[in-house]
Design an enzyme around this catalytic site. Structure first.
Site, short mmCIF file in Angstrom:
data_model
loop_
_atom_site.label_atom_id
_atom_site.label_comp_id
_atom_site.label_asym_id
_atom_site.label_seq_id
_atom_site.Cartn_x
_atom_site.Cartn_y
_atom_site.Cartn_z
N CYS A 69 38.59 62.20 41.20
CA CYS A 69 38.48 60.79 40.84
C CYS A 69 39.22 59.78 41.70
O CYS A 69 38.63 58.97 42.40
CB CYS A 69 38.91 60.61 39.39
N HIS A 127 42.12 53.63 37.67
CA HIS A 127 42.61 54.92 38.15
C HIS A 127 43.06 54.93 39.61
O HIS A 127 42.99 55.96 40.28
CB HIS A 127 41.54 56.00 37.92
#
Length: 890
Positions: A69, A127
């Site tokens: 990610c 993130h």
């Protein structure tokens, strides 16, 4: 090596339009490569994303710069390899941490677009740093709604853990709880579009779906209720939620009149997550440096600027999102970017590919990979040595060529080492090495090429092959013809229809020998009709039996000897439904995989089955190669009725399959065999003689409603079944497996298909009249070995059985069209060339057209090479035909 730097000068920027386009990037989380309908998904549907693909360009080689990610997202936002600023790992979630996040010296896309007056918004997953210096508004965004960490609960935000942390709006956390987070993000996107519709805007809609946890509303679960495996079913529901959101976003763009002013990019941040996603045919999943971790669904749509409904096969990287957006906004691009503007490539304005070389690094170099051209070298975490793959031939990375190609290994390793020397060491670390090592061990223990997928059946598949007899493919309803084929239509709706399937001989016996052996007719010994294969040839019955299969042929045989075709058998001219039902029941009882061949005798002449009243002779539309006489219409009506009768046989076989519990993991292939016994089809090498219908279905493996233009041949069926069964292809076979076409991982198969006709020894045939042919995707070349001879067969000599006498009578009475057809059927030139696209019935011979001389020469060279390979001496082979015909041997 800094990829693309030489290309990204200020002069490379597109001039700004009067109003720069909006840019919408829809970034999903952990989506499997095959988990969209447009990517070949078969157990659930994604109609809105499929529509997005149909309106734009689908990338077949779209990559991210990292297999999980946060590093992947950092590259998308900066247009630079994230390792250049030490972002190799996922950051920990700590809102007070001012170290762990994307380096603040890196300028992100929203800040750059502000130069052109863009309003910018980020919705959903962030993130790339939870501390104050790293948050969205600090990095150039005007608006933010979402969460700062790596995942989030879809229903809670009570602060009990990272996944239930606060939802942020702007620069501050809120007390808002999600109703259903996927829908909430969609609603926020619609509101953002409405607020900013009048000015250029950039929106990054970062859904956290289908990332865990597996939380789905009944609305999105209901359409996937048929998926038995609970976790896969919930994952599918998560994807359905995203699909619904994409549909609403696209509708909003149209509603505000800015659809054509908006570049939309859709991609996943990495490969599908373990255990529930489908990355086939790729190897690996999220976290792996094999293709399953790096190659992702990737779409671009921009009406009027990019083509619609096409695929692009060059390597494209998520690094390209930023420079592509800048170029369309007319913003001068920094020279230190690693991505490129891909619009000129996707629009067909620029040749070459966006990236000749791509690099990957995880764990500070503990795992790495490089792709250069079609070669990929990968040394992932926990691998003992580097592996080399040729992605042009092996997208699934199953054949390691490192030992065979050491020079390429050395070259790629050198290139990667030079790139790596310019990078920064990781600023922080995470537990990735342990996770990927565990996953690779699980896959190795299970004998799979990715983390085990418990929802995929592990048993060997069954095979059902249903074969018509003398049926011109285009006469069937499933191909747009007049004969109703409801069973085939239903099968096609849940499978794949092939537009370009061919056989090697337009007669029954050699066709069946070829189909069952995987050998072309001369090599097998079965090139005439009423023939037999050479002793010692092995058929599909041998290959599958050795792997524990039962093999049964019910219906028409027309093959020999028994030693070459040791099938269990039943029926005579047609399948024996009772015997078939017993066979299928026994296989179910004993849990034995099987091959069932149901070989019909229909619609072989005489045409006396079915309801001819469904096609009144006066109403039928005759093909342009048939003379229009009352007798022709009468026979053609009866022939169409018999095709429908055959379709009923197909329905009976499929019903028995389902009744005995085999409909799940069974690959069904239905073939129409050579063309009808009407003139210009069977016994000829025209397209109507050698082209065959092929409809295939395989639940969970073949996409519903798929169409394929790939060139495939009957000789390819045996190797296809063997690959599907996990059996190594014998080296002596002529055919090649088209399983990748069936499963959607490849679009093309062959460049040329071949055919021959041996008339010596056929019923009412001449002493000799040999024909050889080759076809590519467009043109068919035909070589008539003895053009001075008169062509004849049971059509011309069999009284009025095939309406020929009525043709001759019409010609004698002054019917110019009938006269032309009678002469053309019996007398042919030495060479013929046809454009099968413009002239599908092969009636306009293009030999002599100087503009196509090169085409004819090239096809003749291919044909000559094939004949040499097969041991076919042409006329000499023709004259030996009777030696291979026990019933005709004199």
């Amino acid at each position: 090596m800094i990829l693309g730097a030489a290309l990204l000068t200020a002069g490379a920027c597109a001039p700004p339009a009067e109003r720069p386009p909006n840019v919408v990037v829809i970034l999903v989380d952990d989506l499997g490569y095959r988990d969209l309908g447009c990517q070949g998904c078969v157990d659930f549907e994604t109609p809105n994303i499929d529509a997005l693909a149909a309106g734009g360009v689908r990338l077949t080689q779209g990559y991210v710069s990292h297999p999980y990610c946060s590093p992947s997202r950092a590259a998308i936002l900066t247009g630079r390899y994230q390792q250049r600023f030490g972002h190799d790992h996922n950051p920990r979630y700590d809102e007070s941490d001012d170290v762990t996040g994307t380096d603040t010296r890196e300028v992100m896309l929203p800040k750059r677009l502000a130069e052109a007056g863009y309003r910018t918004g980020h919705l959903g997953k962030w993130h790339v740093g939870a501390g104050a210096p790293f948050r969205p508004l600090a990095r150039g965004y005007d608006e933010f709604f979402g969460f700062l960490g790596g995942g989030h609960d879809y229903f809670r935000a009570d602060g009990t853990n990272e996944y239930a942390g606060a939802l942020w709006r702007g620069a501050a956390p809120t007390e808002q709880a999600p109703s259903y987070l996927t829908d909430d993000l969609t609603n926020e996107a619609l509101a953002f579009i409405e607020r900013n519709a009048q000015a250029p805007f950039f929106l990054l809609l970062a859904y956290n779906a289908p990332h865990s946890p597996n939380q789905v509303t009944p609305e999105y679960l209901e359409p996937v209720a048929g998926i038995a495996h609970a976790a896969r079913r919930k994952y599918a529901g998560l994807v359905r939620g995203v699909d619904a959101g994409v549909g609403r976003v696209m509708a909003a763009l149209k509603e505000h009149g800015i659809d054509e002013d908006t570049l939309v990019v859709f991609l996943s941040d990495n490969g599908g997550r373990r255990g529930v996603s489908d990355n086939r045919p790729l190897r690996g999943n999220k976290g792996w440096l094999h293709e399953g971790g790096l190659r992702v669904p990737f779409l671009f749509r921009w009406p009027g600027r990019l083509p619609a409904g096409v695929t692009y096969d060059g390597p494209v990287s998520a690094l390209d999102v930023l420079p592509t957006a800048l170029a369309q906004a007319g913003i001068e691009q920094p020279r230190d970017l690693d991505g490129v503007d891909v619009v000129p490539f996707l629009a067909g304005e620029r040749e070459g590919v966006p990236h000749e070389t791509l690099h990957w690094r995880v764990c500070g170099g503990g795992g790495w990979a490089i792709r250069h051209g079609d070669w990929k070298l990968v040394q992932d975490v926990s691998m003992e040595s580097a592996e080399l793959y040729d992605l042009s031939k092996d997208v699934g990375e199953s054949t390691d060529l490192a030992v065979a190609r050491p020079a390429i290994v050395r070259d790629l390793a050198r290139r990667h080492a030079a790139w790596n020397r310019a990078l920064r060491e990781p600023v922080w670390t995470d537990g990735h090495a342990r996770s990927v090592t565990m996953e690779r061990t699980k896959a190795l223990d299970a004998g799979t090429r990715q983390y085990p997928m418990p929802w995929v059946p592990r048993t060997k598949p069954n095979f059902v092959l249903i074969l018509a007899d003398d049926c011109t493919w285009s006469d069937m309803e499933v191909y747009g013809g007049q004969a109703r084929t409801p069973s085939l239509m239903a099968l096609a709706a849940r499978g794949m229809v092939f537009a370009n399937c061919f056989q090697a001989a337009p007669m029954c016996s050699p066709t069946r020998h070829c189909l069952y052996t995987g050998l072309y007719p001369v090599k097998s010994g079965a090139w005439p009709n009423h023939t037999r294969a050479y002793d010692g040839v092995k058929s599909i019955a041998h290959h599958l039996s050795s792997a524990g299969y039962r093999t049964h042929l019910s219906g028409k045989k027309h093959i020999g000897p028994k030693s070459v075709f040791p099938f269990e058998t039943s029926g005579k001219r047609n399948p024996d439904n009772e015997a078939v039902d017993v066979f299928l029941a026994e296989c179910a009882r004993d849990d034995v995989p099987f091959l069932l061949i149901a070989a019909s005798n229909e619609p072989h002449a005489p045409w006396n089955r079915g309801d001819a009243s469904a096609h009144p002779p006066g109403d039928v539309v005759l093909p342009p190669v048939l003379a229009d006489t009352p007798r022709t219409r009468e026979l053609y009506s009866a022939y169409l009725a018999e095709i429908t009768y055959f379709d009923g046989q197909v329905g009976s076989i499929l019903s028995s399959l389902e009744a005995n519990g085999h409909s799940g993991d069974t690959l069904v292939l239905v073939l129409s065999e050579q063309g009808s016994a009407m003139p210009f089809a069977k016994w000829t090498c025209y397209d109507a003689g050698l082209r065959s219908g092929l409809v295939a279905a395989w639940p969970g493996r073949i996409a519903h409603g798929a169409r394929s233009a790939a060139l495939v041949e009957y000789v390819d069926v045996v190797p296809t079944l063997l690959e599907a069964a996990g059996i190594e292809r014998p080296a002596e076979l002529d055919g090649a497996s088209f399983l990748p076409v069936l499963t959607g991982s490849e679009e093309d198969h062959k460049q040329h298909v071949f055919g021959l006709q041996t008339s010596r020894g056929i019923n009412d045939g001449p002493e000799h009249y040999g024909i050889r042919s080759v076809r590519d995707a467009r043109y068919r070349y035909i070589l008539n070995l003895t053009p001075d001879a008169t062509f004849q067969n049971v059509v011309t000599e069999g009284a009025d059985k095939f309406a020929w006498r009525s043709w001759e009578e019409a010609a004698a009475a002054g019917d110019e069209r009938a006269r032309e057809l009678v002469h053309a059927y019996r007398h042919r030139p030495a060479e013929e060339l046809y454009d099968c696209i413009e002239d599908p019935w092969n009636r306009t011979n293009l030999i002599g057209d100087e503009s196509l001389d090169g085409v004819a020469r090239a096809l003749r060279a291919e044909l000559d090479a094939w004949m040499r390979d097969q041991g076919d001496s042409g006329q000499g082979t023709e004259m030996r035909a009777l030696e291979r015909m026990p019933r005709r041997d004199k």
